[in-house]
Design a protein around this motif. Structure first.
Motif, PDB file in Angstrom:
ATOM      1  N   LEU A 208      43.069   3.573  39.456  1.00 17.96           N
ATOM      2  CA  LEU A 208      42.186   2.439  39.188  1.00 17.96           C
ATOM      3  C   LEU A 208      41.036   2.847  38.274  1.00 17.96           C
ATOM      4  N   LYS A 209      40.871   2.111  37.170  1.00 15.36           N
ATOM      5  CA  LYS A 209      39.832   2.418  36.187  1.00 15.36           C
ATOM      6  C   LYS A 209      38.751   1.344  36.104  1.00 15.36           C
ATOM      7  N   SER A 210      39.065   0.106  36.442  1.00 15.29           N
ATOM      8  CA  SER A 210      38.069  -0.952  36.298  1.00 15.29           C
ATOM      9  C   SER A 210      38.261  -2.027  37.359  1.00 15.29           C
ATOM     10  N   TYR A 212      36.776  -5.957  38.079  1.00 12.08           N
ATOM     11  CA  TYR A 212      35.968  -7.133  37.746  1.00 12.08           C
ATOM     12  C   TYR A 212      35.889  -7.987  39.002  1.00 12.08           C
ATOM     13  N   LEU A 213      34.699  -8.361  39.380  1.00 10.95           N
ATOM     14  CA  LEU A 213      34.511  -9.074  40.635  1.00 10.95           C
ATOM     15  C   LEU A 213      33.550 -10.235  40.459  1.00 10.95           C
ATOM     16  N   GLU A 214      34.005 -11.399  40.875  1.00  9.31           N
ATOM     17  CA  GLU A 214      33.150 -12.593  40.888  1.00  9.31           C
ATOM     18  C   GLU A 214      33.270 -13.236  42.260  1.00  9.31           C
ATOM     19  N   ALA A 215      32.192 -13.171  43.028  1.00  8.87           N
ATOM     20  CA  ALA A 215      32.222 -13.688  44.393  1.00  8.87           C
ATOM     21  C   ALA A 215      30.808 -14.037  44.828  1.00  8.87           C
ATOM     22  N   LEU A 216      30.552 -15.301  44.979  1.00 10.08           N
ATOM     23  CA  LEU A 216      29.204 -15.774  45.265  1.00 10.08           C
ATOM     24  C   LEU A 216      28.689 -15.327  46.631  1.00 10.08           C
ATOM     25  N   GLU A 217      29.593 -15.222  47.614  1.00 14.75           N
ATOM     26  CA  GLU A 217      29.170 -14.956  48.984  1.00 14.75           C
ATOM     27  C   GLU A 217      29.488 -13.542  49.446  1.00 14.75           C
ATOM     28  N   LEU A 218      29.845 -12.663  48.529  1.00 19.24           N
ATOM     29  CA  LEU A 218      30.239 -11.306  48.902  1.00 19.24           C
ATOM     30  C   LEU A 218      29.053 -10.545  49.504  1.00 19.24           C
ATOM     31  N   CYS A 228      35.290   4.248  39.207  1.00 24.38           N
ATOM     32  CA  CYS A 228      35.793   3.357  38.165  1.00 24.38           C
ATOM     33  C   CYS A 228      34.627   2.518  37.628  1.00 24.38           C
ATOM     34  N   TRP A 229      34.925   1.697  36.637  1.00 27.14           N
ATOM     35  CA  TRP A 229      33.894   0.842  36.052  1.00 27.14           C
ATOM     36  C   TRP A 229      33.872  -0.481  36.787  1.00 27.14           C
ATOM     37  N   PHE A 230      32.670  -0.976  37.125  1.00 28.35           N
ATOM     38  CA  PHE A 230      32.504  -2.234  37.842  1.00 28.35           C
ATOM     39  C   PHE A 230      31.852  -3.267  36.933  1.00 28.35           C
ATOM     40  N   SER A 231      32.492  -4.419  36.861  1.00 27.24           N
ATOM     41  CA  SER A 231      31.901  -5.573  36.186  1.00 27.24           C
ATOM     42  C   SER A 231      31.664  -6.639  37.242  1.00 27.24           C
ATOM     43  N   LEU A 232      30.402  -6.948  37.499  1.00 27.21           N
ATOM     44  CA  LEU A 232      30.047  -7.857  38.587  1.00 27.21           C
ATOM     45  C   LEU A 232      29.417  -9.125  38.046  1.00 27.21           C
ATOM     46  N   PRO A 255      25.713   6.019  32.248  1.00 27.80           N
ATOM     47  CA  PRO A 255      24.994   5.432  33.386  1.00 27.80           C
ATOM     48  C   PRO A 255      24.582   3.990  33.162  1.00 27.80           C
ATOM     49  N   GLY A 256      24.288   3.616  31.914  1.00 27.13           N
ATOM     50  CA  GLY A 256      23.844   2.252  31.635  1.00 27.13           C
ATOM     51  C   GLY A 256      24.843   1.190  32.041  1.00 27.13           C
ATOM     52  N   LEU A 257      26.122   1.546  32.087  1.00 21.13           N
ATOM     53  CA  LEU A 257      27.151   0.574  32.473  1.00 21.13           C
ATOM     54  C   LEU A 257      27.079   0.215  33.956  1.00 21.13           C
ATOM     55  N   TYR A 258      26.343   1.013  34.722  1.00 24.16           N
ATOM     56  CA  TYR A 258      26.286   0.781  36.168  1.00 24.16           C
ATOM     57  C   TYR A 258      24.976   0.135  36.607  1.00 24.16           C
ATOM     58  N   ASN A 259      24.213  -0.358  35.652  1.00 22.99           N
ATOM     59  CA  ASN A 259      22.999  -1.099  35.994  1.00 22.99           C
ATOM     60  C   ASN A 259      23.288  -2.321  36.865  1.00 22.99           C
ATOM     61  N   PRO A 260      24.334  -3.130  36.547  1.00 27.03           N
ATOM     62  CA  PRO A 260      24.645  -4.278  37.411  1.00 27.03           C
ATOM     63  C   PRO A 260      24.974  -3.867  38.837  1.00 27.03           C
ATOM     64  N   LEU A 261      25.684  -2.742  39.003  1.00 34.01           N
ATOM     65  CA  LEU A 261      26.011  -2.271  40.346  1.00 34.01           C
ATOM     66  C   LEU A 261      24.748  -1.847  41.087  1.00 34.01           C
ATOM     67  N   LEU A 262      23.844  -1.167  40.402  1.00 35.45           N
ATOM     68  CA  LEU A 262      22.588  -0.758  41.028  1.00 35.45           C
ATOM     69  C   LEU A 262      21.782  -1.965  41.479  1.00 35.45           C
ATOM     70  N   ARG A 263      21.721  -2.993  40.638  1.00 33.48           N
ATOM     71  CA  ARG A 263      20.984  -4.210  41.017  1.00 33.48           C
ATOM     72  C   ARG A 263      21.651  -4.909  42.201  1.00 33.48           C
ATOM     73  N   ALA A 264      22.989  -4.869  42.259  1.00 33.73           N
ATOM     74  CA  ALA A 264      23.708  -5.567  43.324  1.00 33.73           C
ATOM     75  C   ALA A 264      23.498  -4.915  44.689  1.00 33.73           C
ATOM     76  N   ILE A 265      23.209  -3.602  44.710  1.00 28.45           N
ATOM     77  CA  ILE A 265      23.041  -2.927  45.990  1.00 28.45           C
ATOM     78  C   ILE A 265      21.569  -2.765  46.364  1.00 28.45           C
ATOM     79  N   ARG A 266      20.707  -3.414  45.654  1.00 32.42           N
ATOM     80  CA  ARG A 266      19.268  -3.243  45.887  1.00 32.42           C
ATOM     81  C   ARG A 266      18.864  -3.662  47.305  1.00 32.42           C
ATOM     82  N   ASP A 267      19.478  -4.691  47.848  1.00 34.02           N
ATOM     83  CA  ASP A 267      19.124  -5.193  49.181  1.00 34.02           C
ATOM     84  C   ASP A 267      20.100  -4.742  50.259  1.00 34.02           C
TER      85      ASP A 267
END
Length: 447
Positions: A208-210, A212-218, A228-232, A255-267
């Motif tokens: 697994l290399k990438s 892509y996840l779209e889920a409002l209530e996840l 792998c690379w995460f697109s959220l 590392p810049g590609l993982y900024n969205p992942l870092l923001r998603a785990i902030r809480d």
């Protein structure tokens, strides 16, 4: 004793007693018996031994089933659950199709469906991309052929079966938890669960290399293997995150590609993270002046930190991360020698000299895999020095009783020698007594 012995001298009487009449009853009658009889161990035994709860194999008159009947067979399997098994105990079935294609299906409590494709002919794992769309149909005007499944677990899906499975998934409604595991050829995964999807777990998919996840209530995201690379998209408030990556999946990490992942785990409330991933991915992102001052994992209560060792540089990296964890209550440190080793980053001043911080809520630190006792003692002293806190230190030992680290007064340590001149205090280990506070409970991500 003599009277009891004589009561079984008649062989015909023994035969009548030993013969199993219950197992010969029709399933319909057994189902009615179970529906009115209390579910004690006797009821369970009757159900198991008569096969009421477990069908080992389903075939069509001894000949292989047709693949085009796959959806209808799984549908019948789901529909008949409540009717034939009123107590909703788990059941299992095996479907044999042509070309040695076998599916093991099991249905558990709370509408949990497992589909396992690992049996039968396993062709070479051709790489493929897989798109899964969940819960997007108009259920208000949906057809009666839709099935209600809350937890869906998919095992060993390959290139030739992914479209078949995707078509079936379109007929499921309200899937809240999706588990994908051991899909060797899976290279890219796209999951769209705009409504209801709350948990996604992807494990043991080695190519697994990438994602892509779209889920409002996840709320929960768990993954292991290689990074792998995460697109959220529309994934903002994750609470339970397990990033159990033993190493990078690419030759070059941005590392810049993982900024969205870092923001998603902030809480996040519960987090698993490898030390190497912090050093090479999140560390550079958090070391910016703006993040140093404003970014906090303000709701993180439980952290499981996995590292290749606990040398000074690795401890400094851990403590640099802990500066952002102001609400941490429980810390679990596991040494995995197979984890990806990162060269010393001593040239980064922000890592080698960790500024003092506060973790007033930290109550317990559980450690496992430490080779030397002195490393555990040094960890405790580093915590006192940097964070002005001395939590309960518990060492977990495989096959042995857990034990706690106690700091003892100097006068009680007369005649004792420390293992390292670095230690400022004297210590001893004592076997852990039963924990009634719940502070040393198992981490949710531990196996």
């Amino acid at each position: 004793m003599e009277q009891e012995s004589n009561s079984f001298t008649d062989d015909s009487t023994r035969s009548e007693i030993d013969e199993d009449y219950i197992s010969k009853l029709p399933d319909e009658i057994l189902g009615k018996i179970l529906s009115i009889h209390p579910l004690d161990s006797g009821s369970k035994a009757v159900a198991v031994f008569t096969g009421l709860l477990n069908r080992p194999c389903i075939k069509n008159g001894g000949t292989p089933l047709k693949i085009q009947d796959f959806e209808s067979l799984i549908g019948d399997f789901l529909d008949s659950f409540d009717e034939n098994y009123p107590l909703k105990m788990p059941r299992k079935a095996e479907f044999h199709f042509s070309n040695d294609f076998i599916i093991t299906a099991s249905l558990g409590l709370n509408k949990k469906l497992n589909l396992d494709f690992s049996k039968g002919n396993q062709e070479f794992p051709r790489q493929f991309g897989w798109e899964i769309v969940l819960n997007t149909m108009d259920f208000a005007h949906s057809s009666p052929n839709l099935f209600s499944v809350k937890t869906l677990k998919l095992t060993s899906v390959n290139y030739s079966r992914c479209e078949l499975v995707s078509s079936l998934i379109n007929k499921f409604r309200y899937v809240e938890s999706l588990i994908i595991e051991k899909c060797d050829g899976l290279r890219s995964l796209r999951v769209e669960g705009l409504a209801k999807l709350q948990s996604l777990s992807v494990s043991d998919c080695v190519n697994l290399k990438s994602v892509y996840l779209e889920a409002l209530e996840l709320k929960s995201l768990r993954s292991n293997g290689f990074l792998c690379w995460f697109s959220l998209e529309n994934v903002m408030y994750l609470k339970d995150v397990k990033l159990d990556f033993k190493g990078p999946g690419f030759n070059y990490l941005n590392p810049g590609l993982y900024n969205p992942l870092l923001r998603a785990i902030r809480d996040v409330n519960v987090l698993t993270l490898h030390g190497w991933m912090f050093k090479e991915v999140f560390g550079p992102l958090l070391s910016s002046e703006q993040n140093e001052q404003h970014f906090k994992f303000s709701q993180l209560e439980e952290l499981w930190w996995i590292d290749s060792c606990m040398e000074d540089d690795n401890i400094n990296s851990l403590f640099h991360f802990l500066k952002f964890c102001t609400s941490l209550k429980r810390l679990f440190i596991s040494i995995d020698t197979q984890s990806y080793p990162v060269p010393c980053i001593g040239e980064h001043e922000s890592y080698t000299k960790v500024q003092k911080g506060r973790m007033r809520k930290l109550k317990v630190v559980k450690v496992e895999g430490f080779e030397k006792e002195v490393d555990i003692m040094l960890l405790n002293e580093h915590l006192m020095e940097v964070f002005d806190v001395e939590p309960r230190i518990v060492e977990v030992r495989k096959g042995k009783q857990s034990r706690c680290l106690l700091r003892i007064p100097k006068r009680q340590a007369v005649g004792k020698t420390t293992e390292s001149s670095k230690l400022k205090f004297s210590y001893k280990f004592v076997e852990e007594v039963e924990d009634k506070t719940g502070l040393c409970s198992k981490h949710p991500h531990m196996p």
